[in-house]
Design an enzyme around this catalytic site. Sequence first.
Site, PDB file in Angstrom:
ATOM      1  NE  ARG A  36      -6.011  -3.850 -19.844  1.00 10.45           N
ATOM      2  CZ  ARG A  36      -5.937  -3.890 -21.173  1.00 10.45           C
ATOM      3  NH1 ARG A  36      -5.020  -4.617 -21.768  1.00 10.45           N
ATOM      4  NH2 ARG A  36      -6.783  -3.209 -21.904  1.00 10.45           N
TER       5      ARG A  36
ATOM      6  CB  THR B 228      -4.229   3.779 -21.994  1.00  9.87           C
ATOM      7  OG1 THR B 228      -4.023   3.823 -23.406  1.00  9.87           O
ATOM      8  CG2 THR B 228      -5.689   4.034 -21.692  1.00  9.87           C
TER       9      THR B 228
ATOM     10  CD  GLU C  23      -4.853   5.045   1.069  1.00  8.73           C
ATOM     11  OE1 GLU C  23      -4.723   5.730   2.102  1.00  8.73           O
ATOM     12  OE2 GLU C  23      -5.844   4.330   0.839  1.00  8.73           O
TER      13      GLU C  23
ATOM     14  CE1 TYR D 294      -4.339   0.664  -0.173  1.00  9.27           C
ATOM     15  CE2 TYR D 294      -4.390  -1.397   1.058  1.00  9.27           C
ATOM     16  CZ  TYR D 294      -5.029  -0.436   0.279  1.00  9.27           C
ATOM     17  OH  TYR D 294      -6.333  -0.596  -0.050  1.00  9.27           O
TER      18      TYR D 294
END
Length: 414
Positions: A233, A224, A54, A52
């Site tokens: 992706r 993208t 953030e 993680y």
Amino acid sequence: MFEHLKKSDEAVYDIIEREHRRQEENLEMIASENFASFSVLEAASSFFTNKYAEGYPGKRYYGGCLHCDEIETLALVRCKKIFGAEHANVQPLSGTSANMAVYFAVLEQGDRILSMDLAHGGHLSHGHPLSFSGRFYEIIPARNNLQTGLIDYDEMEKLAMKHKPKLIICGASAYPRIIDFKRYRAIADKAGSYLMADIAHIAGLVAAGEHPSPFPFCDFVTTTTHKTLRGPRGGVIMSKKEHAAIIDRQVFPGIQGGPHMHIMAAKAAAFGEALKPEFRLYQRQIVLNSKALAEGLLKNNFTLVTGGTDNHMVLVDMRNKNMTGKLAQNILEEAGITANKNSIPGDPEKPFVTSGIRLGTPAVTTRGMKEPEMLRIAGFINRAVEAGDDKKTLEAIRNEVKAMTSDFPIYKNE
Ligand code: PLP
């Protein structure tokens, strides 16, 4: 490869292997698809899957983010260098979420967006009624010239002056010609609009100088990373420095939580590849291949929207072959050629049927195919369309396709 998965879960392993075989044995002509390098695949399946992170480099909400900071910073530096961008955000999980973050950054609900009509090449996230973009904002669709299939900049200007949209979007999912970003800028300035380029399809070409850059003309540029750019992706937003804070705030915490750090690692790896000299040659070849494919199709009496191509894709109008896009897609699939049906300007058919097919050369170019192969592919397509429901002929073509693809393996020596 995948020896652990093979032992622990044969069901998943087998499906992955079948997909691998499908990719190796078919001709991938979907203009939005490509084959990422093995290095990119490795980075995408790395230990960063577990983390993680953030926040942003140096400002995380979790401990243990030292290496996340390193990898995100590397991705940022490389991304900005490729495109000459003042600011980049490499956290968007997809092209759609990159677009969403830009809209949330500059628009209020109900504000107007001027974008290319979906039937004329625009993307769902540019204003389809079922997409958040069409639900939250008032969309003014711009249509291409029905005779030429080209963007009608004069009409665009009229619409912009009449509706004064807060945001103008340039960029498309199905447009085979150069986009004039400078002209768009002039229109946006006249109408007092922000200008966003969505270069999802052409990002690799832009990176290699095969398509003019949206900088310095656009306030925001989204893309993208998995199409011509040949990465994992995902999405990216680039902008002028003055918009950095509002963009970063809208990506996180605006619309996303923890960034996908394994994909960040893969983006960094793909950007590294895009900075190598071979990448320019690869992008050049994509365009040469697209032109050769167009030439082969024209020789076989196919009608091309705009009459040809300047980029990585060809849009075929199937009406003179008395065939819908849907039927053509199905027939080509039986012949081992993967493509997608696509609306064409002024299409009388519904979006699920369409009168067109879209063909792209990024994936076959990654395999090492060149102009002679493109002419052969045009021949396969012609024979398949003429064969219609003649299963025997389709099977014969499929076998030829298999033989051809086996000469150009995707993941050779890996
Ligand atoms: N923008 C354009 C022009 C596209 O063609 C696409 C996808 O094809 C997207 C955005 C959306 O990307 P994603 O599928 O990653 O949401």
